[in-house]
Design a protein around this motif. Structure first.
Motif, mmCIF file in Angstrom:
data_model
loop_
_atom_site.group_PDB
_atom_site.id
_atom_site.type_symbol
_atom_site.label_atom_id
_atom_site.label_comp_id
_atom_site.label_asym_id
_atom_site.label_seq_id
_atom_site.Cartn_x
_atom_site.Cartn_y
_atom_site.Cartn_z
ATOM 1 N N SER A 98 14.013 115.978 53.886
ATOM 2 C CA SER A 98 12.146 115.326 53.962
ATOM 3 C C SER A 98 12.650 114.152 54.334
ATOM 4 O O SER A 98 12.098 113.382 55.165
ATOM 5 N N ASP A 99 13.390 113.710 53.791
ATOM 6 C CA ASP A 99 14.180 111.948 54.242
ATOM 7 C C ASP A 99 14.617 112.159 55.974
ATOM 8 O O ASP A 99 14.291 111.542 56.922
ATOM 9 N N GLU A 100 15.284 113.274 56.177
ATOM 10 C CA GLU A 100 15.701 113.048 57.825
ATOM 11 C C GLU A 100 14.149 113.794 58.644
ATOM 12 O O GLU A 100 13.452 113.205 60.162
ATOM 13 N N TYR A 101 13.022 114.452 57.874
ATOM 14 C CA TYR A 101 12.571 114.435 58.604
ATOM 15 C C TYR A 101 11.375 113.235 58.465
ATOM 16 O O TYR A 101 10.640 112.727 59.982
ATOM 17 N N GLY A 129 11.063 107.451 62.231
ATOM 18 C CA GLY A 129 11.668 106.105 62.245
ATOM 19 C C GLY A 129 11.308 105.128 63.467
ATOM 20 O O GLY A 129 10.972 105.782 64.652
ATOM 21 N N LYS A 130 11.313 103.466 62.840
ATOM 22 C CA LYS A 130 11.068 103.386 64.143
ATOM 23 C C LYS A 130 12.712 103.219 65.273
ATOM 24 O O LYS A 130 13.737 103.358 65.012
ATOM 25 N N PHE A 131 12.505 103.042 66.797
ATOM 26 C CA PHE A 131 13.569 103.180 68.415
ATOM 27 C C PHE A 131 14.035 101.968 67.923
ATOM 28 O O PHE A 131 12.955 100.767 68.231
ATOM 29 N N ALA A 132 15.422 102.043 68.284
ATOM 30 C CA ALA A 132 15.791 100.211 68.710
ATOM 31 C C ALA A 132 15.153 100.244 69.584
ATOM 32 O O ALA A 132 15.078 98.588 69.380
ATOM 33 N N TRP A 133 14.554 100.695 70.807
ATOM 34 C CA TRP A 133 13.711 99.518 71.370
ATOM 35 C C TRP A 133 12.714 100.840 71.961
ATOM 36 O O TRP A 133 12.701 102.056 72.599
ATOM 37 N N PRO A 191 8.925 100.326 74.372
ATOM 38 C CA PRO A 191 7.789 99.452 75.653
ATOM 39 C C PRO A 191 6.754 98.772 74.671
ATOM 40 O O PRO A 191 6.558 97.701 75.857
ATOM 41 N N HIS A 192 6.362 98.782 74.093
ATOM 42 C CA HIS A 192 5.080 98.539 73.690
ATOM 43 C C HIS A 192 4.657 98.449 71.975
ATOM 44 O O HIS A 192 5.565 100.034 71.020
ATOM 45 N N PRO A 193 4.224 97.632 70.880
ATOM 46 C CA PRO A 193 4.235 98.050 69.561
ATOM 47 C C PRO A 193 3.307 99.163 68.934
ATOM 48 O O PRO A 193 4.521 99.648 67.809
ATOM 49 N N LYS A 194 3.225 99.711 70.002
ATOM 50 C CA LYS A 194 1.848 100.973 69.754
ATOM 51 C C LYS A 194 2.450 102.718 70.220
ATOM 52 O O LYS A 194 2.575 103.214 69.303
ATOM 53 N N LEU A 195 3.808 102.067 70.791
ATOM 54 C CA LEU A 195 5.107 102.997 70.829
ATOM 55 C C LEU A 195 5.836 102.960 70.328
ATOM 56 O O LEU A 195 7.175 103.392 70.867
ATOM 57 N N SER A 196 6.132 102.581 68.618
ATOM 58 C CA SER A 196 7.610 102.093 68.680
ATOM 59 C C SER A 196 8.291 102.999 67.696
ATOM 60 O O SER A 196 9.157 103.624 67.266
ATOM 61 N N SER A 197 7.773 104.807 67.932
ATOM 62 C CA SER A 197 8.025 105.684 66.602
ATOM 63 C C SER A 197 7.540 106.747 67.515
ATOM 64 O O SER A 197 6.673 106.932 67.958
ATOM 65 N N LEU A 198 8.105 107.598 66.966
ATOM 66 C CA LEU A 198 7.720 109.251 67.710
ATOM 67 C C LEU A 198 6.718 109.525 66.760
ATOM 68 O O LEU A 198 5.334 109.995 67.879
ATOM 69 N N HIS A 199 5.793 109.249 65.356
ATOM 70 C CA HIS A 199 4.547 108.813 65.786
ATOM 71 C C HIS A 199 3.288 108.640 66.365
ATOM 72 O O HIS A 199 2.881 109.092 66.760
ATOM 73 N N TYR A 200 3.586 107.605 66.432
ATOM 74 C CA TYR A 200 3.085 106.929 67.487
ATOM 75 C C TYR A 200 3.113 107.429 69.184
ATOM 76 O O TYR A 200 2.035 107.365 69.603
ATOM 77 N N GLY A 210 0.777 118.237 64.590
ATOM 78 C CA GLY A 210 0.551 119.224 63.294
ATOM 79 C C GLY A 210 1.982 119.013 63.151
ATOM 80 O O GLY A 210 1.567 119.147 61.575
ATOM 81 N N PHE A 211 2.628 118.814 63.240
ATOM 82 C CA PHE A 211 4.626 118.938 62.236
ATOM 83 C C PHE A 211 4.472 117.257 62.377
ATOM 84 O O PHE A 211 5.011 116.818 60.838
ATOM 85 N N ALA A 212 4.275 116.675 62.882
ATOM 86 C CA ALA A 212 4.258 114.874 62.820
ATOM 87 C C ALA A 212 3.377 114.447 61.736
ATOM 88 O O ALA A 212 3.391 113.773 61.579
ATOM 89 N N ASN A 213 2.083 115.239 61.938
ATOM 90 C CA ASN A 213 0.991 114.775 60.733
ATOM 91 C C ASN A 213 0.576 115.748 59.387
ATOM 92 O O ASN A 213 0.416 115.086 58.271
ATOM 93 N N ALA A 214 1.357 116.759 59.533
ATOM 94 C CA ALA A 214 0.675 117.914 58.849
ATOM 95 C C ALA A 214 1.429 117.447 57.263
ATOM 96 O O ALA A 214 1.038 117.853 55.968
#
Length: 413
Positions: free
Chosen positions: A49-52, A58-62, A64-73, A283-287
């Motif tokens: 669950s932690d890895e998921y 998880g926030k990326f180290a870099w 280009p935009h605050p709304k693109l800071s993670s895989l979820h976004y 679905g995998f990122a949000n369910a």
């Protein structure tokens, strides 16, 4: 020898036909979504669950935009724009030359879809009790096309073609309504100056795309390039970036200079990527929602109960009642060759609200506990609607559809 093989294979075909039906035709995208949702739930409630959570949030180290800071976004604000682009292409095609092209043809599905959004919202408000939960009023108003059509695909030729067409057109109109709801009610404007500036830029780009259409430009790359620019502009307005997908789709020409359909070509090329990659990834990122520490009472909490009630009760009540009144008053005839029991079953299936409901739920609430609670209601309500709708249709439908069998024969050939 060939007769023996034929005699042997026919019983085998009959045995494995239900299994095969899960993975071909209309059922496959819906079944894939079910598997992906199950995988997300398992991942969120396993030793990984932690890895998921780190993978999705998880926030990326870099970035280009605050709304693109993670895989979820990236999935929700980026990839899902392609899903909405395909929805826009489908809506435009249906409105110009498809099943929604004539006023008479779109009268019933538009009326049913409107009631199918309004009544679940009313049920939600009545059950939730108001307060801060009112922001989730639109969550049970959406229908998931892939899931619902997947259930019909499993039922196969038992369901009349008119009912499948009715479900599809209602879901398309439902998507239009969901897009409008997102644009009008779930837009966060942090700075009016910035909003107006980026809105002006978005309007200019959209006007340029409309100009390409007006000039009968029949190559894809200018539209795609400007669509990406439009997406970035809308991303910065505060309006959800996926709206750019719908707007861009509306500028795609229906026909090329050579007479071939540019819109249909693009829709045909993108639809499989949307159905079998983008929506499953979403679905995998949000369910996934952790059930740790949750008991049966979690499902009976006001938010999940209101969402589930809206999907299961509100959807079928709004759609079935509307179709019944429209038919009895002569305003619009019910789908041909369909009994009232079958129409009831289709109305129940419209309560499957996976993709759009999850999407609206993420926009409605900021608190993670409330988002997880909303997900529980969406998954529970959708599951009940899917199972109940399947049972009703399985028990009430029995007439083979020759056209449907012919089409499946062509697809498998």
């Amino acid at each position: 020898m060939s007769d023996n093989i034929s005699n042997t294979s026919n019983p085998l075909r009959r045995v494995f036909a239900p299994v095969r039906a899960l993975f071909v035709g209309d059922a496959s995208a819906g079944i894939l979504l079910i598997l992906v949702a199950a995988a997300a739930m398992l991942a969120a409630n396993s030793a990984f669950s932690d890895e998921y959570d780190a993978l999705i949030n998880g926030k990326f180290a870099w970035y280009p935009h605050p709304k693109l800071s993670s895989l979820h976004y990236i999935v929700n604000d980026g990839l899902m724009t392609i899903f909405f682009f395909v929805v826009g292409l489908e809506v435009k095609r249906e409105m110009i030359q498809g099943q929604l092209a004539s006023p008479a043809a779109r009268r019933l599905p538009m009326l049913a879809a409107a009631a199918g959004m309004a009544v679940p919202a009313i049920v939600f408000m009545l059950v939730s009790g108001g307060g801060e939960l009112t922001r989730g009023w639109a969550i049970p108003a959406a229908t998931d096309i892939a899931f619902a059509m997947g259930i019909l695909g499993i039922l196969g030729s038992r369901v009349p073609a008119s009912l499948r067409l009715f479900l599809l057109t209602v879901a398309i109109v439902d998507d239009i309504g969901a897009v409008l709801v997102i644009a009008l009610f779930y837009t966060e404007i942090e700075s009016m100056t910035s909003f107006l500036m980026w809105m002006g830029a978005s309007g200019a780009v959209l006007a340029a795309m409309a100009g390409l259409n007006h000039k009968n430009v029949s190559v894809f790359w200018p539209y795609i390039l400007l669509a990406v620019v439009l997406w970035f502009c809308v991303l910065n307005t505060g309006i959800h970036a996926t709206i750019a997908g719908v707007l861009a789709a509306l500028t795609i020409p229906l026909h090329r200079k050579d007479g071939n359909s540019m819109l249909e070509k693009l829709e045909h090329d993108l639809a499989p990527w949307s159905a079998y990659l983008i929506v499953p990834v979403f679905g995998f990122a949000n369910a996934g929602v952790s059930l740790a520490g949750m008991g049966p009472e979690a499902l009976l909490a006001p938010l999940p109960l209101a969402i589930a009630a809206g999907l299961v009760v509100g959807k079928q009540l709004g759609i079935f009642t509307t179709v019944y009144i429209a038919d009895k008053t002569g305003f619009a005839a019910r789908p041909a060759n369909a009994s009232w029991a079958e129409i009831w079953g289709i109305s129940i299936l419209c309560g499957i609200g996976f993709t759009m409901s999850l999407f609206i739920g993420l926009l409605a609430f900021q608190d993670q506990a409330m988002i997880d609670s909303a997900k529980i209601g969406i998954l529970a309500g959708s599951a009940v609607s899917a199972v109940l709708g399947y049972i009703v249709l399985r028990l009430t439908t029995s007439h083979p559809d020759k056209d449907w069998n012919d089409q499946r024969g062509e697809r498998s050939a």
